[in-house]
Design an enzyme around this catalytic site. Structure first.
Site, PDB file in Angstrom:
ATOM      1  N   LYS A 189     -92.336  39.577  22.619  1.00 58.56           N
ATOM      2  CA  LYS A 189     -91.258  38.615  22.366  1.00 58.56           C
ATOM      3  C   LYS A 189     -90.548  38.293  23.675  1.00 58.56           C
ATOM      4  O   LYS A 189     -89.852  39.132  24.245  1.00 58.56           O
ATOM      5  CB  LYS A 189     -90.224  39.179  21.385  1.00 58.56           C
ATOM      6  CG  LYS A 189     -89.246  38.096  20.937  1.00 58.56           C
ATOM      7  CD  LYS A 189     -87.999  38.657  20.286  1.00 58.56           C
ATOM      8  CE  LYS A 189     -86.852  38.806  21.236  1.00 58.56           C
ATOM      9  NZ  LYS A 189     -86.384  37.575  21.874  1.00 58.56           N
ATOM     10  N   GLU A 195     -86.442  49.774  30.035  1.00 58.97           N
ATOM     11  CA  GLU A 195     -86.055  49.380  31.402  1.00 58.97           C
ATOM     12  C   GLU A 195     -84.737  48.636  31.270  1.00 58.97           C
ATOM     13  O   GLU A 195     -84.699  47.491  30.796  1.00 58.97           O
ATOM     14  CB  GLU A 195     -87.114  48.456  32.014  1.00 58.97           C
ATOM     15  CG  GLU A 195     -88.484  49.076  32.144  1.00 58.97           C
ATOM     16  CD  GLU A 195     -88.550  50.156  33.201  1.00 58.97           C
ATOM     17  OE1 GLU A 195     -87.627  50.240  34.030  1.00 58.97           O
ATOM     18  OE2 GLU A 195     -89.517  50.925  33.183  1.00 58.97           O
ATOM     19  N   CYS A 201     -82.086  43.238  37.661  1.00 54.60           N
ATOM     20  CA  CYS A 201     -81.628  44.552  37.182  1.00 54.60           C
ATOM     21  C   CYS A 201     -81.333  45.491  38.339  1.00 54.60           C
ATOM     22  O   CYS A 201     -80.426  46.298  38.277  1.00 54.60           O
ATOM     23  CB  CYS A 201     -82.669  45.145  36.267  1.00 54.60           C
ATOM     24  SG  CYS A 201     -84.294  45.191  37.022  1.00 54.60           S
ATOM     25  N   GLU A 261     -72.201  46.256  34.855  1.00 56.89           N
ATOM     26  CA  GLU A 261     -73.199  45.321  35.365  1.00 56.89           C
ATOM     27  C   GLU A 261     -72.726  43.884  35.111  1.00 56.89           C
ATOM     28  O   GLU A 261     -72.493  43.497  33.970  1.00 56.89           O
ATOM     29  CB  GLU A 261     -74.537  45.555  34.662  1.00 56.89           C
ATOM     30  CG  GLU A 261     -75.637  44.680  35.221  1.00 56.89           C
ATOM     31  CD  GLU A 261     -76.953  44.859  34.485  1.00 56.89           C
ATOM     32  OE1 GLU A 261     -76.960  44.816  33.244  1.00 56.89           O
ATOM     33  OE2 GLU A 261     -77.977  45.032  35.166  1.00 56.89           O
TER      34      GLU A 261
END
Ligand code: NAD
Length: 510
Positions: A195, A270, A304, A404
């Protein structure tokens, strides 16, 4: 910062080879193209100007279930898992060549749909082909072990595919994140239900068309489109899925981990990061400035492993920050199709607002805004552009230091000695990546070994290799992708014992 304007890209021409059913970009399930069971669709946009570029099928739980069943049949009854590794590898090598042959097309699709400059999508497309090549090569290499055991037994292990793998990826590297998932899984003999992000499905659908062209067996690769809450959740929770592999935010990762408990499926995560980039006063000044910029502003900070915390030795601070700001203000921001553009837009208006709310939080918390902080207007007003932003005078407890942001926002922290540098570097819940810049090689190693992070660099930032493992410590994830680690994560290990002394044991009932 300089704004680069550009006429809107011609979406119809760029997306010419992306499959359609009744004018809608479909899903690829069981070797066939299909629209959503309930007919739902979604418009996807070009983040550089907000214009709709395609209408895509918006799948739901029923579509995810259909794809899981197709994959289940392909794994349980199809040829893929029992095909020789050499035959699987041959097909994957052909796929790598096909990606190379369509490199320009993949670059343009991802620049159109994600916004990043062509020089970045070129890197992604080259790396995508090479990732398939790396795992095609690995498929035929030795994977088991033999053991010297006390009994008269030949004892050894083989690695076997896990089965049906659900794979969920984000929007920041649309093609590459899909490939990082598919390549090792397929090389090891698994079948996949992938997906993509609902915001950036187009290059993945184009990739699925290559799988079809090269006649991969039906059901080996399935691509389902749609929201995480329905399609993603169904993949993570289904008892018919043997493994779930996810790249995305830490909060989503937690929910997927919870869903995966249904059948205790194998799991790889991840997740996010807030990675430290530590610069000592003895570092090569120009190199460190250069990589500090690259670490945070590549892909507009939507990476990331972005070096989003610059941790500077105090004696270097003023000179370093001055040069950094001077160069950040020269970054050319604009449409990724313009060859002059160095930094593209934020992926969506929703995400842009999220990044802006962090910038406001930084100001409210008392950090000093050195440059940027603003949305870009003029010719860029219809896109989701934010100027390269740098905050100084931060303290470790601030939200902009701990959370983040996933945008072009750098926070500067200052240290006096090595111990303090390490303490600051490790002071978040994340542990994905980190770097150190110094000309003292022993100090570089000492600091890197104390950094609680899975991917680290000395005197560079960001290089990523298909050959080396990728993944995080702490709340940045579970497991590793890429390299042999990434292959192993798509296998089960079977122990096989062969009795070399075939005679009754006489243990019972003599
Ligand atoms: P996200 O977590 O919102 O979405 C990622 C994917 O998960 C999308 O396909 C989304 O549809 C799906 N999803 C959302 N909710 C779900 C749910 N409840 N169940 C199942 N699937 C669900 O992340 P994003 O905004 O697309 O991407 C940004 C995040 O990805 C950042 O946190 C970034 O750090 C992370 N990321 C990590 C890596 C890495 O290798 N560690 C690489 C790239 C991005």
């Amino acid at each position: 910062m300089q704004a680069v304007s550009h006429p809107p890209a011609n979406a119809d021409e760029i997306l010419h080879n992306v499959p359609r059913v009744d004018g809608v970009v479909p899903m690829y399930v069981g070797g066939a193209w299909r629209l959503a069971a309930d007919g739902a669709t979604r418009d996807v946009c070009n983040p550089a100007n907000g214009l709709a570029i395609a209408t895509v099928a918006e799948g739901g739980a029923a579509d995810a279930e259909a794809a899981i069943l197709a994959a289940r049949r392909a794994f349980d009854d199809g040829p893929w898992g029992t095909m020789s590794a050499a035959d699987r590898a041959a097909l994957l090598f052909k796929l790598a060549d096909a990606i190379d042959a369509h490199r320009e097309e993949f670059m343009r699709i991802d620049t159109l749909n994600n916004g990043k400059p062509l020089r970045e999508t070129e890197y992604d497309a080259v790396d995508a082909a090479n990732c398939f090549r790396y795992y095609a090569g690995l498929a035929t290499k030795p994977h088991g072990q033999t053991f010297d055991v006390p009994a008269p037994s030949q004892t050894f292990t083989v690695r076997e595919p896990i089965g049906v793998c659900g794979q969920i990826v984000p929007w920041n590297y649309p093609l590459l994140m899909a490939v990082w998932k598919l390549a090792p899984a397929l090389a090891a003999g698994n079948v996949c239900v992938l997906k993509p992000s609902e915001l950036t499905p187009l290059s993945t659908i184009r990739l699925a068309a290559l799988f079809e062209e090269l006649e991969f067996p039906a059901g080996v690769v399935n691509v389902v489109l749609g929201p995480g809450a329905t399609v993603g959740h169904t993949l993570a929770a289904s008892a018919l899925v043997d493994k779930i592999a996810f790249t995305g935010g830490t909060k989503t990762g937690r929910s997927i981990m919870h869903d995966a408990t249904s059948n205790l499926k194998k799991i790889s995560l991840e997740l996010g990061g807030k990675s430290p980039n530590v610069v000592f006063a003895d570092a090569d000044f120009d190199t460190a400035v250069d990589y500090a910029l690259f670490g945070i502003f590549a892909n507009a900070g939507q990476v990331c492993s972005a070096g989003s915390r610059l941790i500077l030795q105090r004696s270097l601070h003023d000179r370093f920050v001055e040069r950094l700001v001077e160069r950040a203000q020269k970054i050319r921001v604009g449409d990724g199709f313009d060859p002059q553009t160095e930094m593209g837009p934020i992926i969506s208006p929703v995400h842009r607002e999220r990044v802006e709310s962090y910038i406001r939080a930084g100001e409210e918390e008392g950090a000093q805004l050195l440059c940027g902080g603003n949305r870009l207007g003029g010719p860029l007003a219809s896109g989701n552009f934010i100027a390269p932003t740098i905050f100084d005078d931060t303290s470790p407890g601030m939200r902009i230091v701990q959370e983040e942001i996933f945008g072009p926002v750098l926070v500067v922290q200052t240290f006096d000695d090595e111990a303090q540098a390490v303490a600051l570097a490790n002071d978040t819940v994340y542990g994905l990546a980190g770097a150190v810049f110094t000309n003292d090689i022993a100090k570089a190693h000492r600091v890197i070994r104390k950094m609680r992070a899975g991917i680290t660099w000395i005197n560079t930032y960001h290089p990523t290799y298909n050959e080396a493992p990728w993944g995080g410590y702490k709340q940045s994830g579970i497991g590793r992708e890429l390299g042999t680690y990434g292959y192993d994560a798509y296998t089960e290990v079977k122990q096989i014992n062969v009795n070399l002394d075939v005679a009754p044991s006489g243990w019972f009932g003599q």
